[in-house]
Design a protein around this motif. Structure first.
Motif, PDB file in Angstrom:
ATOM      1  N   ARG A  76       0.869  -1.176   0.000  1.00  0.00           N
ATOM      2  CA  ARG A  76       0.000   0.000   0.000  1.00  0.00           C
ATOM      3  C   ARG A  76       0.905   1.224   0.000  1.00  0.00           C
ATOM      4  O   ARG A  76       1.748   1.373   0.873  1.00  0.00           O
ATOM      5  CB  ARG A  76      -0.894   0.001   1.227  1.00  0.00           C
ATOM      6  CG  ARG A  76      -1.856   1.138   1.204  1.00  0.00           C
ATOM      7  CD  ARG A  76      -2.884   0.973   2.265  1.00  0.00           C
ATOM      8  NE  ARG A  76      -3.919   1.969   2.081  1.00  0.00           N
ATOM      9  CZ  ARG A  76      -4.907   2.132   2.895  1.00  0.00           C
ATOM     10  NH1 ARG A  76      -5.030   1.348   3.939  1.00  0.00           N
ATOM     11  NH2 ARG A  76      -5.790   3.062   2.681  1.00  0.00           N
ATOM     12  N   ILE A  78       1.340   5.059   0.501  1.00  0.00           N
ATOM     13  CA  ILE A  78       0.726   6.238   1.109  1.00  0.00           C
ATOM     14  C   ILE A  78       1.470   7.449   0.570  1.00  0.00           C
ATOM     15  O   ILE A  78       2.679   7.591   0.785  1.00  0.00           O
ATOM     16  CB  ILE A  78       0.793   6.181   2.643  1.00  0.00           C
ATOM     17  CG1 ILE A  78       0.040   4.942   3.133  1.00  0.00           C
ATOM     18  CG2 ILE A  78       0.228   7.459   3.251  1.00  0.00           C
ATOM     19  CD1 ILE A  78       0.151   4.671   4.605  1.00  0.00           C
ATOM     20  N   ASP A 125      -8.516   6.857  -1.163  1.00  0.00           N
ATOM     21  CA  ASP A 125      -7.973   5.548  -1.497  1.00  0.00           C
ATOM     22  C   ASP A 125      -8.242   5.245  -2.965  1.00  0.00           C
ATOM     23  O   ASP A 125      -9.366   5.432  -3.443  1.00  0.00           O
ATOM     24  CB  ASP A 125      -8.660   4.500  -0.607  1.00  0.00           C
ATOM     25  CG  ASP A 125      -7.706   3.431  -0.142  1.00  0.00           C
ATOM     26  OD1 ASP A 125      -6.532   3.465  -0.542  1.00  0.00           O
ATOM     27  OD2 ASP A 125      -8.149   2.541   0.606  1.00  0.00           O
ATOM     28  N   GLU A 127      -7.349   2.416  -6.378  1.00  0.00           N
ATOM     29  CA  GLU A 127      -6.767   1.158  -6.859  1.00  0.00           C
ATOM     30  C   GLU A 127      -6.046   1.436  -8.167  1.00  0.00           C
ATOM     31  O   GLU A 127      -6.586   2.086  -9.049  1.00  0.00           O
ATOM     32  CB  GLU A 127      -7.860   0.114  -7.095  1.00  0.00           C
ATOM     33  CG  GLU A 127      -8.298  -0.587  -5.853  1.00  0.00           C
ATOM     34  CD  GLU A 127      -9.124  -1.828  -6.143  1.00  0.00           C
ATOM     35  OE1 GLU A 127      -9.367  -2.144  -7.322  1.00  0.00           O
ATOM     36  OE2 GLU A 127      -9.523  -2.477  -5.173  1.00  0.00           O
ATOM     37  N   THR A 139      -2.936  -5.527  -8.818  1.00  0.00           N
ATOM     38  CA  THR A 139      -3.681  -4.373  -8.328  1.00  0.00           C
ATOM     39  C   THR A 139      -3.043  -3.915  -7.027  1.00  0.00           C
ATOM     40  O   THR A 139      -2.769  -4.726  -6.146  1.00  0.00           O
ATOM     41  CB  THR A 139      -5.156  -4.740  -8.091  1.00  0.00           C
ATOM     42  OG1 THR A 139      -5.699  -5.240  -9.305  1.00  0.00           O
ATOM     43  CG2 THR A 139      -5.951  -3.534  -7.659  1.00  0.00           C
ATOM     44  N   MET A 140      -2.820  -2.609  -6.928  1.00  0.00           N
ATOM     45  CA  MET A 140      -2.162  -2.041  -5.761  1.00  0.00           C
ATOM     46  C   MET A 140      -3.003  -0.906  -5.202  1.00  0.00           C
ATOM     47  O   MET A 140      -3.687  -0.218  -5.944  1.00  0.00           O
ATOM     48  CB  MET A 140      -0.795  -1.498  -6.187  1.00  0.00           C
ATOM     49  CG  MET A 140       0.061  -1.018  -5.086  1.00  0.00           C
ATOM     50  SD  MET A 140       1.639  -0.513  -5.771  1.00  0.00           S
ATOM     51  CE  MET A 140       1.721   1.096  -5.100  1.00  0.00           C
ATOM     52  N   ARG A 141      -2.976  -0.724  -3.896  1.00  0.00           N
ATOM     53  CA  ARG A 141      -3.730   0.347  -3.243  1.00  0.00           C
ATOM     54  C   ARG A 141      -2.829   1.577  -3.079  1.00  0.00           C
ATOM     55  O   ARG A 141      -1.676   1.454  -2.662  1.00  0.00           O
ATOM     56  CB  ARG A 141      -4.210  -0.085  -1.872  1.00  0.00           C
ATOM     57  CG  ARG A 141      -4.897  -1.423  -1.823  1.00  0.00           C
ATOM     58  CD  ARG A 141      -6.319  -1.483  -2.181  1.00  0.00           C
ATOM     59  NE  ARG A 141      -7.150  -0.637  -1.340  1.00  0.00           N
ATOM     60  CZ  ARG A 141      -8.308  -0.154  -1.739  1.00  0.00           C
ATOM     61  NH1 ARG A 141      -8.758  -0.423  -2.933  1.00  0.00           N
ATOM     62  NH2 ARG A 141      -9.019   0.585  -0.944  1.00  0.00           N
ATOM     63  N   VAL A 142      -3.378   2.753  -3.406  1.00  0.00           N
ATOM     64  CA  VAL A 142      -2.676   4.018  -3.230  1.00  0.00           C
ATOM     65  C   VAL A 142      -3.560   4.919  -2.385  1.00  0.00           C
ATOM     66  O   VAL A 142      -4.713   5.166  -2.737  1.00  0.00           O
ATOM     67  CB  VAL A 142      -2.367   4.694  -4.595  1.00  0.00           C
ATOM     68  CG1 VAL A 142      -1.738   6.053  -4.384  1.00  0.00           C
ATOM     69  CG2 VAL A 142      -1.467   3.811  -5.441  1.00  0.00           C
ATOM     70  N   LEU A 143      -3.021   5.402  -1.268  1.00  0.00           N
ATOM     71  CA  LEU A 143      -3.748   6.317  -0.403  1.00  0.00           C
ATOM     72  C   LEU A 143      -3.115   7.697  -0.527  1.00  0.00           C
ATOM     73  O   LEU A 143      -1.940   7.866  -0.209  1.00  0.00           O
ATOM     74  CB  LEU A 143      -3.703   5.850   1.055  1.00  0.00           C
ATOM     75  CG  LEU A 143      -4.322   6.803   2.073  1.00  0.00           C
ATOM     76  CD1 LEU A 143      -5.816   6.955   1.822  1.00  0.00           C
ATOM     77  CD2 LEU A 143      -4.059   6.339   3.480  1.00  0.00           C
TER      78      LEU A 143
END
Length: 148
Positions: A76, A78, A125, A127, A139-143
């Motif tokens: 993730r 940030i 948030d 994707e 698929t990666m999470r970006v906050l």
């Protein structure tokens, strides 16, 4: 003229296919560059052997990319960014920023493989999809948060 393709040729065919081409195109372009070879029984056998080795190599590469996709899915990113009034970002999060983050984690990905329709310009948030292989997408999470 009929030839057997040794490599994938755009708008013509895939590796190992027998295709019909113009005499000049085959003789002056495909054959000298090693992209194709004449249709004979010996060449058909050679192509069959090459195809088996190529498919085995592709399967191995795909499994390696799938394991990398699993590593990326657990990450993730940030991204703290400066914001103005009404929580509007002064900058954006681009594919280059994401590639840099992954590089810091020991995963070297070309930023062109990161699929962003446009840079991320709002908080929250998100994707992000990363095209690792023609058949493997991570698929990666970006906050995106306020810098402070």
């Amino acid at each position: 003229m009929e030839v057997i393709l040794r490599e994938d040729v755009v708008k013509l065919g895939r590796r190992g296919e027998v295709v019909k081409v113009a005499e000049g195109y085959g003789r002056n372009y495909l054959l000298p560059r090693g992209l194709a070879m004449a249709v004979t029984e010996a060449n058909k056998a050679t192509i069959a052997r090459e195809r088996k080795a190529h498919e085995a190599r592709l399967a191995k590469e795909k499994s390696e990319w799938e394991s990398l996709a699993g590593r990326i899915a657990g990450l993730r990113f940030i991204a703290p960014r400066k914001v103005g009034e009404n929580d509007v970002l002064y900058g954006s999060v681009t594919s280059g920023d994401i590639a840099e983050f992954l590089d810091g984690k020991g995963i070297e990905i070309d930023k062109r493989k990161i699929v962003l329709e446009e840079p991320i310009k709002n908080l929250g948030d998100h994707e992000v999809k990363i095209r690792l292989h023609p058949e493997v997408t991570a698929t990666m999470r970006v906050l995106v948060s306020k810098e402070g």
